[in-house]
Design a protein around this motif. Structure first.
Motif, PDB file in Angstrom:
ATOM      1  N   ALA A 187       0.820  -1.087   0.089  1.00 46.63           N
ATOM      2  CA  ALA A 187      -0.069  -0.173  -0.042  1.00 46.63           C
ATOM      3  C   ALA A 187       1.068   1.225   0.262  1.00 46.63           C
ATOM      4  O   ALA A 187       0.574   2.282  -0.808  1.00 46.63           O
ATOM      5  N   ASP A 188       1.957   1.181   0.854  1.00 42.13           N
ATOM      6  CA  ASP A 188       2.833   2.309   0.695  1.00 42.13           C
ATOM      7  C   ASP A 188       3.621   2.569  -0.445  1.00 42.13           C
ATOM      8  O   ASP A 188       3.716   3.822  -1.063  1.00 42.13           O
ATOM      9  N   TYR A 189       3.851   1.658  -1.015  1.00 40.93           N
ATOM     10  CA  TYR A 189       4.518   1.812  -2.520  1.00 40.93           C
ATOM     11  C   TYR A 189       3.529   2.334  -3.405  1.00 40.93           C
ATOM     12  O   TYR A 189       3.996   3.201  -4.217  1.00 40.93           O
ATOM     13  N   LEU A 190       2.520   1.820  -3.568  1.00 38.79           N
ATOM     14  CA  LEU A 190       1.586   2.090  -4.458  1.00 38.79           C
ATOM     15  C   LEU A 190       0.909   3.583  -4.335  1.00 38.79           C
ATOM     16  O   LEU A 190       0.581   4.180  -5.306  1.00 38.79           O
ATOM     17  N   LYS A 191       0.909   4.031  -3.022  1.00 39.85           N
ATOM     18  CA  LYS A 191       0.302   5.264  -2.747  1.00 39.85           C
ATOM     19  C   LYS A 191       1.642   6.265  -3.202  1.00 39.85           C
ATOM     20  O   LYS A 191       1.446   7.453  -3.273  1.00 39.85           O
ATOM     21  N   SER A 192       2.892   5.725  -3.518  1.00 33.27           N
ATOM     22  CA  SER A 192       3.943   6.714  -3.795  1.00 33.27           C
ATOM     23  C   SER A 192       4.031   6.560  -5.305  1.00 33.27           C
ATOM     24  O   SER A 192       4.778   7.557  -5.972  1.00 33.27           O
ATOM     25  N   LYS A 211      -0.131  13.225   4.814  1.00 27.83           N
ATOM     26  CA  LYS A 211       0.523  12.350   3.993  1.00 27.83           C
ATOM     27  C   LYS A 211       1.217  13.178   2.776  1.00 27.83           C
ATOM     28  O   LYS A 211       0.417  13.810   2.222  1.00 27.83           O
ATOM     29  N   TYR A 212       2.479  12.896   2.232  1.00 28.91           N
ATOM     30  CA  TYR A 212       2.789  13.754   1.188  1.00 28.91           C
ATOM     31  C   TYR A 212       3.572  12.409   0.221  1.00 28.91           C
ATOM     32  O   TYR A 212       4.188  11.514   0.531  1.00 28.91           O
ATOM     33  N   ASN A 213       3.574  12.921  -1.022  1.00 27.93           N
ATOM     34  CA  ASN A 213       4.286  12.048  -1.944  1.00 27.93           C
ATOM     35  C   ASN A 213       4.730  12.983  -3.178  1.00 27.93           C
ATOM     36  O   ASN A 213       4.144  14.133  -3.505  1.00 27.93           O
ATOM     37  N   SER A 214       5.881  12.510  -3.884  1.00 27.69           N
ATOM     38  CA  SER A 214       6.314  13.250  -5.058  1.00 27.69           C
ATOM     39  C   SER A 214       6.985  12.248  -5.841  1.00 27.69           C
ATOM     40  O   SER A 214       7.397  11.191  -5.481  1.00 27.69           O
ATOM     41  N   ALA A 215       7.317  12.584  -7.143  1.00 31.52           N
ATOM     42  CA  ALA A 215       7.849  11.590  -8.030  1.00 31.52           C
ATOM     43  C   ALA A 215       8.603  12.494  -9.286  1.00 31.52           C
ATOM     44  O   ALA A 215       8.200  13.491  -9.514  1.00 31.52           O
ATOM     45  N   ILE A 216       9.677  12.016  -9.786  1.00 24.65           N
ATOM     46  CA  ILE A 216      10.419  12.579 -10.802  1.00 24.65           C
ATOM     47  C   ILE A 216      10.976  11.500 -11.812  1.00 24.65           C
ATOM     48  O   ILE A 216      11.276  10.320 -11.470  1.00 24.65           O
ATOM     49  N   SER A 217      10.964  11.851 -13.103  1.00 25.33           N
ATOM     50  CA  SER A 217      11.385  10.695 -13.906  1.00 25.33           C
ATOM     51  C   SER A 217      12.048  11.514 -15.117  1.00 25.33           C
ATOM     52  O   SER A 217      11.687  12.650 -15.522  1.00 25.33           O
ATOM     53  N   VAL A 226      16.707   4.936 -22.549  1.00 27.59           N
ATOM     54  CA  VAL A 226      17.225   4.856 -21.355  1.00 27.59           C
ATOM     55  C   VAL A 226      16.537   5.610 -20.299  1.00 27.59           C
ATOM     56  O   VAL A 226      15.907   6.844 -20.746  1.00 27.59           O
ATOM     57  N   TYR A 227      16.150   5.094 -19.164  1.00 25.41           N
ATOM     58  CA  TYR A 227      15.020   5.687 -18.443  1.00 25.41           C
ATOM     59  C   TYR A 227      15.257   5.673 -17.006  1.00 25.41           C
ATOM     60  O   TYR A 227      15.941   4.579 -16.549  1.00 25.41           O
ATOM     61  N   SER A 228      14.849   6.410 -15.800  1.00 27.99           N
ATOM     62  CA  SER A 228      14.832   6.242 -14.689  1.00 27.99           C
ATOM     63  C   SER A 228      13.786   7.004 -13.894  1.00 27.99           C
ATOM     64  O   SER A 228      13.412   8.254 -14.579  1.00 27.99           O
ATOM     65  N   ASN A 229      13.468   6.740 -12.875  1.00 22.01           N
ATOM     66  CA  ASN A 229      12.543   7.483 -12.187  1.00 22.01           C
ATOM     67  C   ASN A 229      12.501   7.375 -10.772  1.00 22.01           C
ATOM     68  O   ASN A 229      13.277   6.345 -10.118  1.00 22.01           O
ATOM     69  N   TYR A 230      12.035   8.263  -9.728  1.00 21.97           N
ATOM     70  CA  TYR A 230      12.123   8.237  -8.304  1.00 21.97           C
ATOM     71  C   TYR A 230      11.024   8.708  -7.720  1.00 21.97           C
ATOM     72  O   TYR A 230      10.277   9.556  -8.245  1.00 21.97           O
ATOM     73  N   SER A 231      10.339   8.086  -6.680  1.00 20.28           N
ATOM     74  CA  SER A 231       9.215   8.564  -6.012  1.00 20.28           C
ATOM     75  C   SER A 231       9.399   8.304  -4.745  1.00 20.28           C
ATOM     76  O   SER A 231      10.025   7.353  -4.070  1.00 20.28           O
ATOM     77  N   ASN A 232       8.596   9.052  -3.830  1.00 18.62           N
ATOM     78  CA  ASN A 232       8.696   8.817  -2.323  1.00 18.62           C
ATOM     79  C   ASN A 232       7.044   8.915  -1.683  1.00 18.62           C
ATOM     80  O   ASN A 232       6.214   9.555  -2.491  1.00 18.62           O
TER      81      ASN A 232
END
Length: 736
Positions: free
Chosen positions: A193-198, A253-259, A269-275
């Motif tokens: 659940a925590d992963y999918l919410k990010s 609760k907070y979340n953000s993501a960058i790709s 070539v691809y990369s992404n990060y989320s929290n």
């Protein structure tokens, strides 16, 4: 300044930066209809420059015929519209300043007099696709993909129910295998659940609901498989995106993501990060009567968590037939849980409180998960397709639990006695797998063959410490080391045949399972080492009838298995508090289910389904008692579980800025078991679940796009992970 406060400040700065960045572009919107005024699904709207007729933007229409040409630059344009079976349309020129939003008048296409023998629309996928072996919820390009996360999208998927403790059920059944891009997540309910919410909803392409999987898929998971397919950026050149979100329940609760992505003709070539970070609150109530006492337990817990997700990969196209890809992803998360537990112990006859057990626990959790995938894909013009995957996964989890037990008088001040414990539980799971899928296409049919080899090793240590005068001493009689290995080898064959509006599918999967559970402890038991070796066959079949563009009906059947995990097999006693403990069952058998389901989809947006499943050797946590007022939980195989489910889901978007989503189900679960005199279960439980969402998307001069809405969620009183308790035990949970 705490780590969480720093994250919040960074989050707010990124949000402000993102809003400033968004303020420089506008959207062009419109609608394309047929001669009867109804919106055309999959029509193409092209934005072209007047000066040279070059293409600037293109978009496909949604289920209502609407289109959005996002982030269009300043210029003088005209709209060109087209759709299979209709005459093309070219509109008048207009100017666009690139900042404010502009709405184009509705375009009405006329039918072409030229009859086409066959055509395939590839511009846009319908919201719901019904296939012979799955239902696909295409969230891309719909209002569902805006302003939410992957977990909320999962709640909207037809037939999916997520309860207030983040347990997931599909068509009334728990035990769902959740996959990310076709690979098992291997996370607990809370971690998943925590992963999918990010994961931002804009990063999700589709959710595949495979309640009755064909033989191509692993037989694991009696409720079926939910595969969340993430997007891959298909734009050439270098590009990226940033998203951020905020949610408030009882706690924020907070979340953000960058790709970032770079694609050329040969390489991608691809990369992404989320929290995802914040706090969650949980309440738990348990009332139990066990002569000569009554136990009334309350628990209030707060969970402060931080979750980081990352993914990087490269795709290489060798030639027209061969391509390779290498991908790595991971998740690192921490969670600090504080529990305030109180158990009032009363006399069974007088109901007067005799004493109180107070246990204010703290738990520190750390999870570090890494997975790697190497894929080779071959495809030619003769209908041959071969895909081979090599996977490696490593999951590392550490849990440190402090358990104080303080007996006090009802005045909650006078101490009677106390004991203090600590348990440290490191767990590692290592996974290796090799699989290959071959498909041969014929004129009206397709043959699929494949194999899979999977090896899993779980290493679990449980160290128990007694604490006296602040000094911690390990108790070897209450500590253990449990190693569980499992090897599953599979072969399958699957055949599909298409005849006019019918699609038929049938197949069989063979799986051989070899497992060993080895318990190492100073306590002498007869079941320290248990080995198993068994082979099963799992048939599947399905038929889909597509009457026309508005109606699709499907009837599917499958046979499934659910194997116990290492926690359910470990026979060692895990102390929960002074009066209760949990232990596994090394002789727990797998549970087998047979399922059949009939569903109908109308206009790709409304799905009605009815299903029936029967599970043999169904296992669940059974509560029992021992002398001294103590109780324990242990998994046991029950006789049977019968489930009948009805589900209705619909997603409507009357306008580009307003949508309505409804998902409801009625589920009847019947259990039958006999454990001897006085220990029988013969019960039938009906639960009703529904969710209603009305998202509203507002835009003002392109300065800020945001989404609000009203959400109504209701769940029945039946836990999805069913614990069959003594009739005098009442269990209630609330989670925010």
């Amino acid at each position: 300044m705490s780590y969480l406060i720093k994250l919040k400040l960074i989050f707010l700065i990124l949000c402000v930066s993102a809003v400033q960045g968004w303020a420089q572009s506008g959207n062009i919107t419109g609608k394309i209809t047929g001669g009867n005024g109804e919106g055309l699904i999959g029509a193409i709207a092209e934005l072209r420059l007047v000066k040279d007729s070059s293409l600037s933007k293109a978009a496909a229409t949604d289920v209502n015929g609407g289109y959005v040409l996002e982030n269009s630059k300043e210029g003088i344009y005209f709209i060109k519209a087209s759709f299979i079976g209709y005459n093309a349309f070219t509109g008048e020129s207009f100017s666009f300043d690139g900042n404010t939003n502009k709405n184009i008048a509705t375009i009405k296409l006329t039918e072409s007099s030229i009859q086409l023998k066959s055509a395939e629309i590839t511009g846009i996928k319908p919201l719901v696709e019904v296939k012979a072996d799955m239902t696909v919820f295409n969230v891309e390009n719909s209002i569902n993909s805006t302003g939410s996360n992957a977990f909320e999208l999962l709640q909207k998927a037809p037939g999916v129910v997520v309860d207030n403790n983040d347990n997931i059920a599909l068509k009334g059944r728990g035990g769902v295998m959740v996959q990310i891009d076709g690979r098992p997540s291997r996370l607990s309910e809370t971690e998943l659940a925590d992963y999918l919410k990010s994961v931002q909803s804009t990063d999700v392409e589709a959710i595949e609901l495979i309640s009755n999987p064909s033989s191509k898929y692993d037989a694991e998971g009696t409720a079926g498989i939910i595969n969340i397919r993430l997007k891959k950026n298909k734009n050439y050149g270098t590009n990226g995106s940033f998203t951020a979100g905020y949610a408030i329940g009882e706690l924020p609760k907070y979340n953000s993501a960058i790709s970032v992505n770079h694609r050329s003709r040969k390489f991608n070539v691809y990369s992404n990060y989320s929290n995802n970070f914040g706090e969650r609150y949980n309440e738990f109530y348990l009332y139990r009567e066990q002569r000569p006492y009554i136990f009334d337990q309350t628990s209030f817990s707060t969970r402060e968590f931080v979750s980081h997700n990352y993914k990087a990969g490269v795709d290489y196209t060798l030639n027209k037939k061969n391509s390779f890809s290498l991908m790595g992803n991971g998740n690192y998360s921490t969670a600090d849980v504080t529990q305030k537990n109180r158990n009032n112990i009363s006399d069974f006859t007088t109901h007067q409180i005799d004493s109180v057990l107070r246990s204010n626990q703290t738990t520190e959790n750390t999870n570090n998960n890494i997975s790697l995938n190497l894929n080779h894909h071959f495809s030619d013009t003769l209908g041959n397709d071969l895909s081979t995957d090599i996977d490696f996964g490593f999951f590392d989890s550490d849990r440190n639990n402090y358990i104080p037990n303080e007996y006090i008088l009802p005045d909650v001040e006078t101490p009677l006695s106390s004991t203090y414990f600590r348990s440290i539980m490191p767990t590692t799971i290592t996974i290796y797998s090799l699989k290959s899928d071959y498909t041969k296409k014929f004129k009206k049919s397709k043959l699929g063959l494949g194999f899979k080899i999977a090896m899993v090793e779980t290493d679990n240590t449980f160290d128990f410490y007694n604490i006296e005068n602040g000094v911690e001493t390990i108790d070897n009689t209450r500590s253990n080391h449990f190693v569980y290995t499992e090897n599953v080898n599979a072969l399958y064959a699957n055949y599909q045949y298409t005849l006019k509006n019918f699609e038929l599918q049938a197949g069989v999967r063979m799986e051989n399972t070899q497992s060993e559970g080895d318990l190492r402890s100073e306590v002498s038991t007869e079941d320290k080492n248990v080995k198993r070796d068994y082979t099963d066959f799992f048939p599947s079949a399905g038929i889909t009838f597509n009457l026309n563009q508005n109606h699709a009906t499907s009837l599917v059947y499958s046979s499934r298995i659910d194997r116990p995990n290492y926690q359910e097999l470990n026979p060692f006693e895990n102390k929960l508090d002074e009066l209760s403990f949990r232990k596994g069952n090394p002789f727990l058998n797998p549970q087998y289910s047979n399922k059949i389901e009939l569903s109908h989809t109308y206009k790709y947006a409304t799905t009605l389904s009815v299903g029936y499943s029967r599970t043999e050797d169904f296992f669940a946590q059974i509560a029992d008692t021992i002398p001294g007022g103590k109780s324990f939980l242990s998994p046991q195989n029950l006789a049977t579980e019968d489930v009948i489910s009805f589900n209705l889901s619909t997603s409507q978007q009357p306008t580009p800025w307003y949508g309505v989503y409804f998902n409801g189900s009625v589920i009847n679960q019947a259990y039958n078991a006999d454990f001897g005199e006085g220990k029988t279960i013969n019960t039938s439980i009906v639960s009703v679940n529904f969710m209603l969402k009305t998202p509203l998307s507002f835009q003002k001069d392109s300065l800020l796009n945001f989404l609000v809405g009203i959400t109504v969620v209701a769940f029945g009183a039946v836990p999805i992970k069913q614990s069959l308790l003594d009739p005098l035990m009442l269990d209630y949970k609330r989670r925010c």
